[in-house]
Each structure stands twice: as structure tokens, then as C-alpha cells.
Design a protein around this motif. Sequence first.
Motif, PDB file in Angstrom:
ATOM      1  N   SER A   7       0.830  -1.211   0.000  1.00 43.79           N
ATOM      2  CA  SER A   7       0.000   0.000   0.000  1.00 43.79           C
ATOM      3  C   SER A   7       0.859   1.255   0.000  1.00 43.79           C
ATOM      4  CB  SER A   7      -0.913   0.017   1.227  1.00 43.79           C
ATOM      5  OG  SER A   7      -1.840  -1.021   1.154  1.00 43.79           O
ATOM      6  N   ILE A   8       1.903   1.271   0.807  1.00 45.48           N
ATOM      7  CA  ILE A   8       2.786   2.437   0.859  1.00 45.48           C
ATOM      8  C   ILE A   8       3.491   2.641  -0.476  1.00 45.48           C
ATOM      9  CG2 ILE A   8       4.893   3.351   1.934  1.00 45.48           C
ATOM     10  CD1 ILE A   8       3.849   2.150   4.573  1.00 45.48           C
ATOM     11  N   PHE A  42     -11.846   2.782  -4.879  1.00 43.90           N
ATOM     12  CA  PHE A  42     -11.869   1.314  -4.879  1.00 43.90           C
ATOM     13  C   PHE A  42     -10.964   0.768  -3.776  1.00 43.90           C
ATOM     14  CE2 PHE A  42      -9.584  -2.531  -6.159  1.00 43.90           C
ATOM     15  CZ  PHE A  42     -10.639  -3.443  -6.200  1.00 43.90           C
ATOM     16  N   PHE A  43      -9.742   1.316  -3.664  1.00 46.87           N
ATOM     17  CA  PHE A  43      -8.816   0.849  -2.629  1.00 46.87           C
ATOM     18  C   PHE A  43      -9.316   1.197  -1.222  1.00 46.87           C
ATOM     19  CE2 PHE A  43      -5.771   0.678  -6.184  1.00 46.87           C
ATOM     20  CZ  PHE A  43      -5.328  -0.628  -6.001  1.00 46.87           C
ATOM     21  N   ILE A  44      -9.990   2.339  -1.081  1.00 46.38           N
ATOM     22  CA  ILE A  44     -10.569   2.684   0.226  1.00 46.38           C
ATOM     23  C   ILE A  44     -11.635   1.661   0.602  1.00 46.38           C
ATOM     24  CG2 ILE A  44     -12.031   4.357   1.447  1.00 46.38           C
ATOM     25  CD1 ILE A  44     -10.522   6.570  -0.059  1.00 46.38           C
ATOM     26  N   ILE A  45     -12.524   1.371  -0.336  1.00 41.71           N
ATOM     27  CA  ILE A  45     -13.595   0.400  -0.084  1.00 41.71           C
ATOM     28  C   ILE A  45     -13.011  -0.976   0.204  1.00 41.71           C
ATOM     29  CG2 ILE A  45     -15.554  -0.806  -1.140  1.00 41.71           C
ATOM     30  CD1 ILE A  45     -16.162   1.908  -2.574  1.00 41.71           C
ATOM     31  N   LYS A  46     -11.982  -1.344  -0.547  1.00 39.89           N
ATOM     32  CA  LYS A  46     -11.333  -2.640  -0.343  1.00 39.89           C
ATOM     33  C   LYS A  46     -10.691  -2.746   1.044  1.00 39.89           C
ATOM     34  CE  LYS A  46      -7.942  -5.688  -2.426  1.00 39.89           C
ATOM     35  NZ  LYS A  46      -6.810  -5.782  -3.293  1.00 39.89           N
ATOM     36  N   SER A  47     -10.196  -1.631   1.565  1.00 47.05           N
ATOM     37  CA  SER A  47      -9.523  -1.652   2.872  1.00 47.05           C
ATOM     38  C   SER A  47     -10.497  -1.561   4.048  1.00 47.05           C
ATOM     39  CB  SER A  47      -8.497  -0.524   2.959  1.00 47.05           C
ATOM     40  OG  SER A  47      -9.138   0.727   3.036  1.00 47.05           O
ATOM     41  N   VAL A 123      -0.034   1.633  10.847  1.00 46.71           N
ATOM     42  CA  VAL A 123      -0.633   2.443   9.784  1.00 46.71           C
ATOM     43  C   VAL A 123      -1.828   1.697   9.190  1.00 46.71           C
ATOM     44  CG1 VAL A 123      -0.243   3.470   7.515  1.00 46.71           C
ATOM     45  CG2 VAL A 123       1.555   3.554   9.241  1.00 46.71           C
ATOM     46  N   ASN A 124      -2.968   2.398   9.092  1.00 45.07           N
ATOM     47  CA  ASN A 124      -4.116   1.762   8.448  1.00 45.07           C
ATOM     48  C   ASN A 124      -4.245   2.264   7.021  1.00 45.07           C
ATOM     49  OD1 ASN A 124      -6.270   3.942   8.244  1.00 45.07           O
ATOM     50  ND2 ASN A 124      -5.738   4.091  10.410  1.00 45.07           N
ATOM     51  N   GLN A 125      -4.633   1.368   6.128  1.00 43.54           N
ATOM     52  CA  GLN A 125      -4.694   1.694   4.702  1.00 43.54           C
ATOM     53  C   GLN A 125      -5.747   2.750   4.407  1.00 43.54           C
ATOM     54  OE1 GLN A 125      -5.290  -1.995   2.656  1.00 43.54           O
ATOM     55  NE2 GLN A 125      -3.285  -2.782   3.179  1.00 43.54           N
ATOM     56  N   THR A 126      -6.884   2.668   5.077  1.00 37.25           N
ATOM     57  CA  THR A 126      -7.944   3.644   4.840  1.00 37.25           C
ATOM     58  C   THR A 126      -7.443   5.051   5.162  1.00 37.25           C
ATOM     59  OG1 THR A 126      -9.565   1.958   5.433  1.00 37.25           O
ATOM     60  CG2 THR A 126     -10.335   4.223   5.376  1.00 37.25           C
ATOM     61  N   GLY A 127      -6.707   5.185   6.253  1.00 36.38           N
ATOM     62  CA  GLY A 127      -6.152   6.481   6.637  1.00 36.38           C
ATOM     63  C   GLY A 127      -5.124   7.003   5.658  1.00 36.38           C
TER      64      GLY A 127
END
Length: 155
Positions: A7-8, A42-47, A123-127
Motif C-alpha cells: 500500500s505504501i 476502490f482501494f478505500i472500499i477494499k480496505s 498504519v491503516n490503509q484507509t487512513g
Amino acid sequence: MFATIVSIIIIIAVIAFILYRQIRPRKISQKGLIILPAIILFFIIKSLPSFHPTQKEITEMIIMSIITIILGLLACRQLHIYEGATGKAMAKGNWTYFLWWLAAFVIKSILSVLFGETSLSSVNQTGLYLPIFLLMTTRNAYIYWKTKKLGLILH
């Protein structure tokens, strides 16, 4: 851990691509205004299934969202929307536009440290995705509004 590193890397690549695009003239198309925010969404929803926020994380996301939108609007003041040689809408940023974007990412990093995200495992992906999504959406909404205000045709 591997998903966070991936993700990073994706985020860094997206940021580099976005910043490169911001300082050079480019055509404005309706498709272009929609695709990148849609991919990030899409990545926000996926996370979201793995996102179990604490009160502190929710507070950080609210503060960061407000700051991101404000910085996005300030950055848009530096964005030049004009009629290109083909008679259609063009956009070009400058180095101060780049600095507003950079400020948003620096502030996100500072807030993350202040709220205790000091290692990759915290670290959270949504954040990570949310500020990028808000910056892109703010910018694209401004571009769309400005082109309509100027009576320009999108590519």
C-alpha cells in the motif's frame, strides 16, 4: 505487514504520478477527472473490512479530512485552467501548486506521528488513501467547476 508495504509503495507511486502531472500542461477530460479518484475509492472500499478504527483514529481522520480539503482548495488557486490551441480545456500547475500538495502530505505525516502511528504495523490503509482521495476529488471538482465557468469544452 506485506499488504501495508505494498500500500505504501502504491501510494508513493500515485503521489509521484500526481505531482508530475500537476506541474505540466495537460488536457482536461471528463474521463480523466473521474478515473483516478475512482481507483483510489476502490482501494478505500477494499480496505474497509480490515479497518476497525479507534476513537483516536476517527478523530485523526476527521481532522485530516478537513485540513486536506482546505489545502486542496488553496492549491487550486494556483492551478491555471485555460483554453488550449485546440480550443479545449487545459490545466497547468506551478511549483507553488506542488508545495500545497506537499504540505498536505507533510501534515498527514505529522498528524500520524502525533496520533501514534510510528511504525508500519500501526498504519491503516484507509487512513492513507483517504487524504489522497480527498485531494484528488477537491482538485477535480474545482477543475470541472472552473471549466464550466469559463465555458470551456473538455477533451
